[in-house]
Motif scaffolding. Structure first.
Motif, PDB file in Angstrom:
ATOM      1  N   ASP A 793      16.705 -40.479 -18.870  1.00  0.00           N
ATOM      2  CA  ASP A 793      17.091 -40.209 -17.478  1.00  0.00           C
ATOM      3  C   ASP A 793      17.011 -41.449 -16.587  1.00  0.00           C
ATOM      4  O   ASP A 793      17.349 -41.386 -15.389  1.00  0.00           O
ATOM      5  N   LEU A 794      16.539 -42.579 -17.151  1.00  0.00           N
ATOM      6  CA  LEU A 794      16.325 -43.766 -16.296  1.00  0.00           C
ATOM      7  C   LEU A 794      17.623 -44.295 -15.691  1.00  0.00           C
ATOM      8  O   LEU A 794      17.679 -44.704 -14.517  1.00  0.00           O
ATOM      9  N   LYS A 795      18.677 -44.334 -16.487  1.00  0.00           N
ATOM     10  CA  LYS A 795      19.940 -44.868 -15.985  1.00  0.00           C
ATOM     11  C   LYS A 795      20.439 -44.051 -14.793  1.00  0.00           C
ATOM     12  O   LYS A 795      20.928 -44.611 -13.781  1.00  0.00           O
ATOM     13  N   GLY A 796      20.295 -42.734 -14.900  1.00  0.00           N
ATOM     14  CA  GLY A 796      20.727 -41.885 -13.786  1.00  0.00           C
ATOM     15  C   GLY A 796      19.933 -42.150 -12.524  1.00  0.00           C
ATOM     16  O   GLY A 796      20.475 -42.141 -11.399  1.00  0.00           O
ATOM     17  N   LEU A 797      18.610 -42.431 -12.683  1.00  0.00           N
ATOM     18  CA  LEU A 797      17.769 -42.728 -11.520  1.00  0.00           C
ATOM     19  C   LEU A 797      18.200 -44.038 -10.856  1.00  0.00           C
ATOM     20  O   LEU A 797      18.312 -44.139  -9.632  1.00  0.00           O
ATOM     21  N   VAL A 798      18.403 -45.047 -11.721  1.00  0.00           N
ATOM     22  CA  VAL A 798      18.811 -46.354 -11.174  1.00  0.00           C
ATOM     23  C   VAL A 798      20.119 -46.224 -10.398  1.00  0.00           C
ATOM     24  O   VAL A 798      20.265 -46.748  -9.267  1.00  0.00           O
ATOM     25  N   GLU A 799      21.101 -45.520 -10.990  1.00  0.00           N
ATOM     26  CA  GLU A 799      22.391 -45.360 -10.316  1.00  0.00           C
ATOM     27  C   GLU A 799      22.252 -44.587  -9.012  1.00  0.00           C
ATOM     28  O   GLU A 799      22.925 -44.887  -8.008  1.00  0.00           O
ATOM     29  N   ALA A 800      21.360 -43.577  -8.995  1.00  0.00           N
ATOM     30  CA  ALA A 800      21.171 -42.787  -7.777  1.00  0.00           C
ATOM     31  C   ALA A 800      20.611 -43.629  -6.634  1.00  0.00           C
ATOM     32  O   ALA A 800      21.026 -43.517  -5.464  1.00  0.00           O
ATOM     33  N   ILE A 801      19.627 -44.507  -6.978  1.00  0.00           N
ATOM     34  CA  ILE A 801      19.027 -45.350  -5.948  1.00  0.00           C
ATOM     35  C   ILE A 801      20.040 -46.359  -5.429  1.00  0.00           C
ATOM     36  O   ILE A 801      20.166 -46.612  -4.217  1.00  0.00           O
ATOM     37  N   LEU A 802      20.818 -46.945  -6.350  1.00  0.00           N
ATOM     38  CA  LEU A 802      21.827 -47.914  -5.934  1.00  0.00           C
ATOM     39  C   LEU A 802      22.886 -47.272  -5.045  1.00  0.00           C
ATOM     40  O   LEU A 802      23.370 -47.869  -4.057  1.00  0.00           O
ATOM     41  N   GLN A 803      23.245 -46.039  -5.388  1.00  0.00           N
ATOM     42  CA  GLN A 803      24.268 -45.354  -4.598  1.00  0.00           C
ATOM     43  C   GLN A 803      23.768 -45.022  -3.196  1.00  0.00           C
ATOM     44  O   GLN A 803      24.565 -44.781  -2.277  1.00  0.00           O
ATOM     45  N   GLY A 804      22.448 -45.017  -3.015  1.00  0.00           N
ATOM     46  CA  GLY A 804      21.902 -44.751  -1.672  1.00  0.00           C
ATOM     47  C   GLY A 804      22.183 -45.881  -0.702  1.00  0.00           C
ATOM     48  O   GLY A 804      22.056 -45.705   0.515  1.00  0.00           O
ATOM     49  N   VAL A 810      17.471 -52.589  -8.619  1.00  0.00           N
ATOM     50  CA  VAL A 810      16.530 -51.487  -8.880  1.00  0.00           C
ATOM     51  C   VAL A 810      15.920 -51.689 -10.263  1.00  0.00           C
ATOM     52  O   VAL A 810      16.619 -51.960 -11.237  1.00  0.00           O
ATOM     53  N   ALA A 811      14.586 -51.561 -10.337  1.00  0.00           N
ATOM     54  CA  ALA A 811      13.868 -51.606 -11.629  1.00  0.00           C
ATOM     55  C   ALA A 811      12.945 -50.396 -11.708  1.00  0.00           C
ATOM     56  O   ALA A 811      12.141 -50.189 -10.780  1.00  0.00           O
ATOM     57  N   VAL A 812      13.083 -49.586 -12.767  1.00  0.00           N
ATOM     58  CA  VAL A 812      12.241 -48.400 -12.930  1.00  0.00           C
ATOM     59  C   VAL A 812      11.584 -48.453 -14.315  1.00  0.00           C
ATOM     60  O   VAL A 812      12.180 -48.907 -15.304  1.00  0.00           O
ATOM     61  N   VAL A 813      10.331 -47.963 -14.389  1.00  0.00           N
ATOM     62  CA  VAL A 813       9.571 -47.941 -15.651  1.00  0.00           C
ATOM     63  C   VAL A 813       9.118 -46.513 -15.928  1.00  0.00           C
ATOM     64  O   VAL A 813       8.568 -45.853 -15.029  1.00  0.00           O
ATOM     65  N   SER A 814       9.372 -46.062 -17.146  1.00  0.00           N
ATOM     66  CA  SER A 814       8.924 -44.730 -17.597  1.00  0.00           C
ATOM     67  C   SER A 814       7.790 -44.908 -18.597  1.00  0.00           C
ATOM     68  O   SER A 814       7.821 -45.814 -19.451  1.00  0.00           O
ATOM     69  N   THR A 815       6.780 -44.014 -18.526  1.00  0.00           N
ATOM     70  CA  THR A 815       5.657 -44.050 -19.483  1.00  0.00           C
ATOM     71  C   THR A 815       5.558 -42.739 -20.262  1.00  0.00           C
ATOM     72  O   THR A 815       4.469 -42.325 -20.677  1.00  0.00           O
ATOM     73  N   ALA A 816       6.683 -42.082 -20.455  1.00  0.00           N
ATOM     74  CA  ALA A 816       6.686 -40.802 -21.174  1.00  0.00           C
ATOM     75  C   ALA A 816       6.233 -40.993 -22.632  1.00  0.00           C
ATOM     76  O   ALA A 816       6.587 -41.981 -23.293  1.00  0.00           O
ATOM     77  N   ASP A 817       5.451 -40.060 -23.140  1.00  0.00           N
ATOM     78  CA  ASP A 817       4.987 -40.022 -24.541  1.00  0.00           C
ATOM     79  C   ASP A 817       4.188 -41.260 -24.922  1.00  0.00           C
ATOM     80  O   ASP A 817       4.150 -41.657 -26.105  1.00  0.00           O
ATOM     81  N   GLY A 818       3.544 -41.937 -23.933  1.00  0.00           N
ATOM     82  CA  GLY A 818       2.674 -43.062 -24.252  1.00  0.00           C
ATOM     83  C   GLY A 818       3.381 -44.363 -24.500  1.00  0.00           C
ATOM     84  O   GLY A 818       2.746 -45.356 -24.832  1.00  0.00           O
ATOM     85  N   LYS A 819       4.702 -44.378 -24.351  1.00  0.00           N
ATOM     86  CA  LYS A 819       5.463 -45.601 -24.554  1.00  0.00           C
ATOM     87  C   LYS A 819       6.185 -45.950 -23.265  1.00  0.00           C
ATOM     88  O   LYS A 819       6.536 -45.079 -22.473  1.00  0.00           O
ATOM     89  N   ALA A 820       6.410 -47.237 -23.097  1.00  0.00           N
ATOM     90  CA  ALA A 820       7.046 -47.692 -21.861  1.00  0.00           C
ATOM     91  C   ALA A 820       8.504 -48.027 -22.078  1.00  0.00           C
ATOM     92  O   ALA A 820       8.875 -48.608 -23.099  1.00  0.00           O
ATOM     93  N   SER A 821       9.352 -47.641 -21.131  1.00  0.00           N
ATOM     94  CA  SER A 821      10.766 -48.003 -21.116  1.00  0.00           C
ATOM     95  C   SER A 821      11.088 -48.499 -19.720  1.00  0.00           C
ATOM     96  O   SER A 821      10.644 -47.932 -18.714  1.00  0.00           O
ATOM     97  N   VAL A 822      11.885 -49.540 -19.648  1.00  0.00           N
ATOM     98  CA  VAL A 822      12.232 -50.123 -18.357  1.00  0.00           C
ATOM     99  C   VAL A 822      13.738 -50.275 -18.259  1.00  0.00           C
ATOM    100  O   VAL A 822      14.402 -50.601 -19.243  1.00  0.00           O
ATOM    101  N   MET A 823      14.302 -49.992 -17.062  1.00  0.00           N
ATOM    102  CA  MET A 823      15.729 -50.108 -16.822  1.00  0.00           C
ATOM    103  C   MET A 823      15.908 -50.908 -15.515  1.00  0.00           C
ATOM    104  O   MET A 823      15.250 -50.632 -14.510  1.00  0.00           O
TER     105      MET A 823
END
Length: 881
Positions: A793-804, A810-823
């Motif tokens: 879902d990170l890409k959708g979040l980044v696009e939503a913030i940019l569209q605002g 925009v840089a977002v980090v997810s820590t779901a399931d103990g692992k980190a992902s950054v977009m």
């Protein structure tokens, strides 16, 4: 005239009326005596009863036992056809007492039956007794009123019977019929006793002692009776004949031979007709009892019998196969008494036709070559051994046929020369084999195969048989003895254990010699083609060569393997019918708990196709059709529609297994499935019980693998599935038949809720649509740690913030399931001035990751350390500053 069938029935009926259990004839292949090639007397099946190793629910028995004497120490083959009373096959009538009655009743039964029921003249009968037996003469005088002159005392071992060097033994009393002074010959014990005037008809054995070490003999606690009367010999007397071949059964076969060949039954080919009649009986009964022609053991003896008859048919001018055409005549004569030859008639005819067809070309060529060699010899000259060996080795003409053909010319073969040539050939073969690469590491098996010969497999017709341990191998070496706990490889002279081949796993079970040794067999393997090796552990005692053992296959395991193997045949045919004839077997496994079947097919097999195949196989199972096995050449089998199995090596002869019914399949004789297969199978398709496909998938390009189960395993699988359904239905508060609809509704609810969660997370991450930003390096930058938001879902979040419109980067980090992902994403104002890939790699390094990728305006990376999420955002900040 009293027929042979009437004599057999009268004999059995008399003893049945007198408290004896009528016991069916045992098979010709003994299951309880590894020292015998074939059953050669009525007592063979009762041997273990006499020795106390086995108990029966009766103490008196009577039988009409089929017997063969054509191999080993009991071999009458060469005399058959040239004398009045030699046979390879004969019937032995007998009565037995296992510790019940003894001499007096045995004598009374014999005398009463002969003189009353069969009405033999009393003055034509005389008896012999062992000279040291003082009881038997008394009973003969009392019961029969015989004078001393007709009770002849024999001091030799001819009238003392022994089971072996040790064990039960006792004196005999033989009953003779006097044909009268017109026939040459004297009474037993006289100088001219070999004449034909006095003919032995019945032998009564009084099993009275236990033979121990030399010079020791003690009385048995329960003396027993074993008697034997040859039906053919007795029929000759009752039918007023002096020659067994003139009796009704054999005469009918001789006349059938005469009609088929056009030769006078009593003319110059009289002996040949007799050979054909006798050998037809032996061959038919052996095949019906599971022996098939081969080049080893019992199969070789059968082949020798058949080929001797076929050569005599050839001598009489028969240019087409003859023996199989005579089988119906034999079945008419003896089928009522021995229904096994009725059941096996088709197999017998097929086997005889195949054997004679192949033999005819060999015979014509061999006799021609033999004639050429004989023409070079002086009169009565001996044929050189190397010539006889060349006929055998190069042209397939057996030594015994060469000897048989030369005997009629008064010639012989140089046997020493033949053996020398044979030895030289073996040495050449060994030298060639020794250089064959990896196989050379198993030298021990080559040595044993050369010394011991092939193992005789009995497992098509039995799961239990006696045998003898011929060799024990431990740690790769032949040993004299292996103690309890040792891992061993054991070779027997004969075995009911199937050795792994053709996709069917090897049998397990036990090999036991009483308390002396017990081996638990876990597997059976085949070495060098026909050497069966039993792999297992010595449970107690010691395994050593020479032990007489009982080999017992694990019945339940074998039954499950048989069911899976037979189901594989049905599965193969069902797949071909549903998917197309391109389907061919590419491998298989038939184990006790499952079957695995690999077939050629270019794409996944659809669920509806699998359902059809499964239903089709189960329909064939419910037919409960007989599974028929025949012996054929591979070429003839394939010509009749049989399929050869992948990976199987076939010789000159193959077993053809047919199962299921399909009247439209005329090319397959109305059978559903016909395959070349050397494995073991169920008797009827219904024995499979149930078939269930477990899985289907790819195993290689263009090859699909199916796994399935049958019988109890399939039922257990269904029971487990039903239990899962019931548990699921209980949890959902629904009936099992409503589960699909209820689960479908739950899945739709879950998708709706997931969509709502995604929307809520987006709002939360964007601050309700207006995300807070900070000024860094001349850009408006939004940095967010969005916690458990899934990486997808990170890409959708980044696009939503940019569209605002409030942020350029925009840089977002997810820590779901103990692992980190950054977009990282760039808006219009930052494109061409910053690089999303560079920024995301900086964040990834902080997360313990390496690299990252994407486009200059949208990139994604990850790392194993979710605790460094804020540091990853700080790294983006630093890279921009």
């Amino acid at each position: 005239m009293t027929s042979s069938n009437d004599i057999r029935a009268t004999f059995l009926d008399y003893f049945a009326r007198n408290g004896h259990q009528v016991v069916d004839s045992s098979p010709l292949v003994p299951r309880n005596d590894p020292t015998l090639m074939f059953a050669n007397s009525g007592m063979v099946q009762f041997k273990n009863v006499f020795t106390g190793q086995e108990k029966r629910p009766y103490s008196r028995a009577t039988t009409a036992q089929k017997c063969v004497r054509a191999g080993g120490k009991h071999n009458d083959l060469d005399n058959v056809g040239y004398t009045a009373r030699h046979h390879t096959f004969f019937e032995m009538l007998g009565n037995f007492s296992f510790g019940d009655y003894f001499k007096d009743q045995a004598i009374e039964h014999a005398w009463t039956l002969l003189t009353r029921d069969f009405a033999l003249p009393k003055d034509k009968l005389l008896v012999t007794v062992f000279s040291e037996d003082e009881e038997a003469p008394v009973y003969w005088k009392k019961v029969a009123g015989l004078p001393d002159s007709r009770i002849i005392r024999i001091p030799t071992s001819d009238n003392f019977w022994r089971m072996g060097d040790t064990g039960p033994c006792g004196p005999c009393s033989e009953i003779f019929f006097d044909h009268g002074p017109s026939i040459p010959g004297g009474p037993p014990g006289s100088a001219d006793e070999d004449g034909d005037r006095f003919i032995e008809i019945w032998n009564l054995v009084f099993m009275q002692f236990e033979e121990g070490p030399p010079g020791t003999r003690v009385p048995l606690p329960r003396p027993s009776i074993d008697t034997g009367m040859g039906l053919e010999r007795f029929a000759a007397i009752l039918q007023g004949k002096h020659d067994n071949y003139d009796t009704d059964t054999l005469r009918a076969l001789i006349l059938a031979s005469a009609e088929a060949t056009g030769q006078d039954p009593d003319g110059p080919f009289r002996s040949s007709h007799r050979v054909v009649a006798d050998h037809l009986r032996a061959g038919t009964f052996l095949i019906a009892d599971g022996v098939l022609p081969s080049n080893e053991g019992r199969g070789y003896v059968l082949r020798r019998i058949l080929r001797r008859a076929m050569r005599h048919a050839h001598m009489m001018g028969a240019r087409e196969p003859l023996l199989h055409r005579l089988v119906p005549a034999l079945v008419r004569q003896m089928g009522a008494a021995y229904p096994e030859i009725v059941r096996a008639e088709a197999l017998v005819i097929e086997t005889l036709r195949l054997e004679e067809t192949r033999f005819r070309s060999l015979l014509d060529r061999g006799l021609h070559l033999l004639a050429e060699e004989v023409a070079k010899l002086p009169e009565k000259g001996t044929l050189a051994g190397d010539v006889a060996f060349r006929l055998y080795d190069t042209y397939g003409f057996p030594l015994d046929l060469t000897q048989d053909a030369l005997r009629e010319q008064g010639r012989a073969v140089d046997l020493a020369g033949f053996e020398a040539a044979m030895t030289e050939q073996k040495q050449r073969a060994r030298a060639a084999w020794a250089g064959s690469g990896e196989a050379a590491t198993e030298t021990v098996w080559f040595d044993l195969r050369e010394r011991l010969g092939a193992t005789e497999f009995l497992g098509y017709s039995t799961e239990s048989a006696e045998g003898e341990i011929l060799a024990v191998v431990q740690d790769g070496k032949v040993v004299d003895s292996a103690p309890a706990g040792a891992e061993v490889a054991v070779i027997l002279n004969q075995t009911p254990f199937y050795a792994e081949s053709g996709g069917q796993v090897g049998d397990g079970g036990t090999i036991q010699a009483g308390e002396a040794c017990r081996i638990v067999v876990r597997d059976t393997q085949k070495k060098l083609g026909d050497l069966f090796v039993h792999l297992g552990t010595v449970a107690h005692g010691a395994a050593r060569p020479g032990l007489a053992v009982v080999a017992e296959v694990d019945h339940g395991r074998r039954g499950a393997i048989r069911a899976h193997h037979s189901a594989t045949h049905l599965l193969h045919e069902a797949l071909r019918r549903k998917l197309g004839t391109h389907v061919a077997q590419k491998g298989s496994l038939n184990a006790p708990d499952r079957l695995r079947f690999d077939v050629s097919h270019p794409k996944p097999i659809e669920a509806d196709e699998l359902a059809w195949v499964e239903a089709e196989v189960n329909a064939r199972i419910r037919e409960n059709a007989e599974v028929i096995t025949r012996l054929m050449t591979p070429e003839a089998a394939v010509a009749e529609g049989a399929m050869a199995l992948f990976g199987e090596k076939y010789g000159d002869e193959v077993r053809v297994v047919a199962m299921g019914r399909d009247e439209a399949a005329t090319e397959r004789r109305g059978n559903y499935s016909v395959e070349l297969c050397g494995g073991t199978h169920v008797t009827r398709t219904g024995d499979i019980g149930l078939f269930r496909i477990v899985s289907e998938g790819a195993v290689a390009a263009g090859v699909r693998r199916l796994e399935a189960v049958t019988g109890e395993t399939a039922l257990k699988l269904i029971d487990e599935s039903d239990a899962y359904l019931r548990d699921a239905a209980t949890l959902l508060k629904a009936r099992p038949q409503e589960l699909a609809e209820r689960v479908g509704a739950l899945l739709e609810d879950r998708k709706r809720l997931e969509r709502e969660v995604v929307d809520l997370r987006k709002k939360l991450a964007t601050g309700g649509g207006a995300a807070a930003v900070e000024e860094i390096g001349g850009f408006r930058v939004a940095l967010r740690n969005v916690g458990e938001v899934p990486p997808r879902d990170l890409k959708g979040l980044v696009e939503a913030i940019l569209q605002g419109g409030t942020a350029d980067i925009v840089a977002v980090v997810s820590t779901a399931d103990g692992k980190a992902s950054v977009m990282v994403g760039l808006g219009d104002a930052a494109r061409g001035k910053a690089d999303a890939v560079t920024l995301v790699r900086a964040a990834s390094a902080a997360l313990g990751g390496k690299g990252g990728g994407g486009k200059p305006d949208m990139a994604q990376a990850g790392g194993p350390d979710a605790s460094q999420a804020d540091e990853a955002l700080a790294a983006v900040r630093a890279a921009l500053g």
